[in-house]
Design an enzyme around this catalytic site. Structure first.
Site, mmCIF file in Angstrom:
data_model
loop_
_atom_site.group_PDB
_atom_site.id
_atom_site.type_symbol
_atom_site.label_atom_id
_atom_site.label_comp_id
_atom_site.label_asym_id
_atom_site.label_seq_id
_atom_site.Cartn_x
_atom_site.Cartn_y
_atom_site.Cartn_z
ATOM 1 N N PHE A 135 0.883 -1.159 0.000
ATOM 2 C CA PHE A 135 0.000 0.000 0.000
ATOM 3 C C PHE A 135 0.928 1.218 0.000
ATOM 4 C CE2 PHE A 135 -2.604 3.281 1.934
ATOM 5 C CZ PHE A 135 -3.829 3.093 1.326
ATOM 6 N N ASP A 204 2.716 -4.980 8.499
ATOM 7 C CA ASP A 204 1.510 -4.156 8.408
ATOM 8 C C ASP A 204 0.331 -5.134 8.358
ATOM 9 O OD1 ASP A 204 -0.739 -2.787 7.409
ATOM 10 O OD2 ASP A 204 0.493 -1.339 6.326
ATOM 11 N N TYR A 229 -10.025 0.444 11.393
ATOM 12 C CA TYR A 229 -11.298 0.826 10.756
ATOM 13 C C TYR A 229 -11.770 -0.181 9.715
ATOM 14 C CZ TYR A 229 -7.632 3.118 7.939
ATOM 15 O OH TYR A 229 -6.483 3.393 7.228
ATOM 16 N N LYS A 230 -11.006 -1.256 9.496
ATOM 17 C CA LYS A 230 -11.436 -2.252 8.507
ATOM 18 C C LYS A 230 -12.157 -3.398 9.237
ATOM 19 C CE LYS A 230 -7.387 -1.208 5.604
ATOM 20 N NZ LYS A 230 -7.958 -0.334 4.594
ATOM 21 N N ARG A 378 -12.699 -4.897 -6.019
ATOM 22 C CA ARG A 378 -12.260 -5.507 -4.765
ATOM 23 C C ARG A 378 -13.476 -5.767 -3.872
ATOM 24 N NH1 ARG A 378 -8.130 -2.738 -0.519
ATOM 25 N NH2 ARG A 378 -10.061 -1.717 0.030
HETATM 26 C C1 LIG Z 1 -1.938 -1.937 4.080
HETATM 27 C C2 LIG Z 1 -2.323 -0.543 4.473
HETATM 28 N N1 LIG Z 1 -1.463 0.220 5.167
HETATM 29 C C3 LIG Z 1 -1.796 1.485 5.530
HETATM 30 C C4 LIG Z 1 -3.032 2.014 5.203
HETATM 31 C C5 LIG Z 1 -3.449 3.418 5.533
HETATM 32 O O1 LIG Z 1 -2.909 3.955 6.619
HETATM 33 P P1 LIG Z 1 -3.536 5.184 7.420
HETATM 34 O O2 LIG Z 1 -4.351 4.577 8.533
HETATM 35 O O3 LIG Z 1 -2.389 5.960 7.879
HETATM 36 O O4 LIG Z 1 -4.411 5.950 6.483
HETATM 37 C C6 LIG Z 1 -3.951 1.240 4.504
HETATM 38 C C7 LIG Z 1 -5.274 1.810 4.181
HETATM 39 O O5 LIG Z 1 -6.128 1.255 3.580
HETATM 40 C C8 LIG Z 1 -3.570 -0.055 4.120
HETATM 41 O O6 LIG Z 1 -4.432 -0.814 3.420
#
Ligand SMILES: Cc1ncc(COP(=O)(O)O)c(C=O)c1O
Length: 405
Positions: A135, A204, A229-230, A378
């Site tokens: 990402f 991550d 938030y997911k 998706r």
């Molecule tokens: C793998 C991954 N890392 C990081 C993020 C986003 O990070 P942040 O919470 O800083 O917006 C996302 C957002 O969808 C993501 O899918």
């Protein structure tokens, strides 16, 4: 009735998590002109709202803030919320208590973790490996972390990591599940390889936490970050978290040593002295409203195991692939998510040249997934509230949409 409709009915009737759906606010049939309830397959972007959260947030605002005001930092447990909620997330990612702290965004935690990892790796190691398919935010932050720490940044695919590791590798930043393809990477094997090379692993977990077992402690992960938030349904922009393995906590040197991570924050001392434990990952004043909404949201996990969620997730995604095959003309979409269970997260990504237009029309029909540039549809499957009838309907509507010009 089609074979798929009957199969969905049977699977929903046998689903041990079916009752958990009632804990969420979701569309009902009357919300849609077509007379069928909407299907929400975007929980891998923004999880649905747990039904009890608005009342809890109202209490935080009206009573804790409105009436108790400053007293709430102690009396309502505001000050200790980052560690307390971290402990609530811990079992969902296979971590013992005392290693996770909640706060800031994922991006900020990637920065803390990666710079902290390079500092942990020590002298003579000046290379950071980053998932080339990551990402984008992780890649951007890694580039800056490399410049700040005097490291060279080397983008490699997760499969290339073992061969790329060497005596110069300081840290390796990887995604557990690829955000675009839904591919699940081999966290145990990659973590072991990073460890064997003497480097520090940073994972991550945005697309795996709450959807499948992670096993942070069991697999010896060094550092990890993730959003809430997911699949954790914490709400839009809810705070992220940072995991620092217990054995590394005393030497973890945060690049953002804010006053909340001080051993005596109210001592107001000019010298920085880091607190022990997970608290060391804190920075500034926590965003209490979002944080306590997340804390309430995590109650939907009561009586639910991550193993049951994983089993249902695989059954849902298997069934979706089967329905797509039954309802769509052959060759109309290309599945980019691995078919093998051990390589699949909780989403299915389908590639087609007109994906943007297809997703727009699907959403008009009440089937909500998302579009990832340039050509990916998706679909995220949150086992806590998605059922098999939803899956059948989503694939059927997709079939109708792609058949019409
Ligand atoms: C793998 C991954 N890392 C990081 C993020 C986003 O990070 P942040 O919470 O800083 O917006 C996302 C957002 O969808 C993501 O899918």
């Amino acid at each position: 009735m089609s074979e798929q409709v009957l199969r969905a009915e049977k699977a929903d009737a046998a689903d041990e998590l079916a009752g958990v759906r009632e804990r969420f606010v979701l569309d009902t049939a009357s919300d849609h002109a077509a007379g069928a309830a909407g299907v929400y397959l975007d929980g891998n972007s923004l999880g649905a709202l747990p039904a009890h959260v608005p009342g809890r947030v109202e209490d935080v605002v009206r009573r804790q803030w409105g009436e108790l005001r400053i007293r709430s930092w102690d009396e309502s447990g505001w000050w200790t919320a980052p560690e307390r909620i971290g402990d609530r997330i811990a079992p969902l990612v296979g971590a013992a208590a005392g290693q996770i702290v909640v706060g800031d965004s994922t991006s900020v935690n990637v920065f803390k973790a990666l710079v902290g990892a390079v500092r942990l790796a020590g002298e003579g190691r000046d290379e950071i490996l980053v998932d080339a398919t990551t990402f984008p935010t992780d890649g951007y932050i890694a580039e800056s972390a490399a410049r700040l720490t005097g490291c060279v940044l080397r983008p490699v695919t997760p499969a290339e990591v073992p061969a790329a590791l060497g005596g110069r590798t300081a840290a390796v930043l990887l995604n557990h599940v690829d955000y675009r393809t839904g591919r699940l990477h081999d966290l145990p094997a990659l973590t072991a390889a990073v460890r064997a090379a003497g480097a520090v692993s940073v994972w991550d977990l945005c697309h795996s936490a709450g959807a499948l077992p992670v096993g942070l402690d069991e697999h010896g992960v060094d550092l990890a970050v993730g959003c809430t938030y997911k699949y954790l349904n914490g709400g839009p922009g809810s705070p992220a978290y940072l995991y620092v393995r217990q054995g590394l906590q005393d030497s973890f040197d945060s690049p953002l040593p804010g006053w909340n991570s001080h051993t005596e924050p109210f001592g107001m001392r000019p010298e920085y002295e880091p607190a022990a434990g997970a608290v060391r990952g804190r920075v500034g004043t926590p965003d209490i409203l979002s944080m306590l909404a997340l804390e309430a949201a995590l109650e939907v996990w009561e009586g639910v195991t991550v193993d049951a969620v994983r089993a249902k997730s695989l059954a849902l995604t298997d069934f979706f692939l089967e329905c797509v095959e039954a309802y769509l003309p052959a060759g109309r979409v290309d599945c980019v998510t691995p078919v093998a269970h051990e390589e699949r997260g909780s989403q299915i990504a389908l590639r087609c040249p007109d994906a943007g237009d297809v997703m727009r029309r699907l959403i008009e029909r009440g089937v909500v997934g998302d579009f990832r540039h340039p050509d990916v549809l998706r679909f995220g499957f949150t086992p806590l509230y998605v059922g098999f009838a939803d899956v059948e309907r989503a694939a059927r509507v997709l079939g109708e949409v792609v058949r019409r010009p």
